[in-house]
Structures are given as structure tokens and as C-alpha cells.
Design a protein around this motif. Structure first.
Motif, PDB file in Angstrom:
ATOM      1  N   PHE A 187       1.118  -5.055  -1.654  1.00 38.42           N
ATOM      2  CA  PHE A 187       1.349  -6.567  -0.753  1.00 38.42           C
ATOM      3  C   PHE A 187       2.017  -7.368  -0.729  1.00 38.42           C
ATOM      4  CE2 PHE A 187      -2.655  -3.817   1.215  1.00 38.42           C
ATOM      5  CZ  PHE A 187      -2.123  -3.040   2.566  1.00 38.42           C
TER       6      PHE A 187
ATOM      7  N   SER B  69       1.736  -9.761   5.029  1.00 43.00           N
ATOM      8  CA  SER B  69       1.275  -8.538   4.534  1.00 43.00           C
ATOM      9  C   SER B  69       0.205  -8.327   4.685  1.00 43.00           C
ATOM     10  CB  SER B  69       1.913  -7.387   4.674  1.00 43.00           C
ATOM     11  OG  SER B  69       2.279  -7.952   2.860  1.00 43.00           O
TER      12      SER B  69
ATOM     13  N   ARG C 205      -2.722 -10.390   7.289  1.00 47.36           N
ATOM     14  CA  ARG C 205      -2.517  -9.246   8.245  1.00 47.36           C
ATOM     15  C   ARG C 205      -3.746  -7.799   8.015  1.00 47.36           C
ATOM     16  NH1 ARG C 205       2.382  -8.229   8.594  1.00 47.36           N
ATOM     17  NH2 ARG C 205       3.305 -10.629   9.458  1.00 47.36           N
TER      18      ARG C 205
END
Length: 71
Positions: free
Chosen positions: A3, A7, A10
Motif C-alpha cells: 500500500f 490507498s 482508505r
């Protein structure tokens, strides 16, 4: 999977156990657009390396004072 920045944020906020966690990002990347994206996602503060003790203290104080995430 690996990641990066938005991202990861989230994914954390979508996880039931992490959805209300207040996030402070520490990054070496000085990218104003990325900083704004992170804040729009709900990150309390984005700190850029190298940081000063006072900056970290202020960021933690802001995180503790911030209202809970509602999204």
C-alpha cells in the motif's frame, strides 16, 4: 499487496476496527497535492520529514482534539 499513501488510508478507514482511528501521516514526500488528498480522506495531519519535536506534539494535540470521523 503493498500500500501507499491514500490507498493505505482508505483501506484503514474501510476496516470496521480502524474506521474511527485518527491518523497522522509522516512522509519524506513533499507533495502538496498528496497532502490535500490525505486530508480530504480524513487524515488529521501530514508531517514532512525531518520533523521537529514541537511539530509532532502539535499534530498529536490536533489529533486528540479532532472530532471523530463520521464517514
Amino acid at each position: 499487496p503493498a500500500f501507499q499513501g491514500p490507498s493505505l488510508v482508505r483501506a484503514c478507514f474501510e476496516h470496521p476496527d480502524l474506521s474511527k482511528v485518527k491518523v497522522i501521516i509522516l512522509t519524506a514526500l513533499h507533495d502538496e497535492a498528496m497532502t490535500k488528498r490525505m486530508q480530504k480522506l480524513g487524515v488529521v495531519c501530514v508531517l514532512h520529514k525531518p520533523i521537529l519535536h514541537g511539530d509532532l506534539t502539535l499534530a498529536v494535540e490536533q489529533a486528540l482534539a479532532a472530532p471523530p470521523r463520521t464517514e
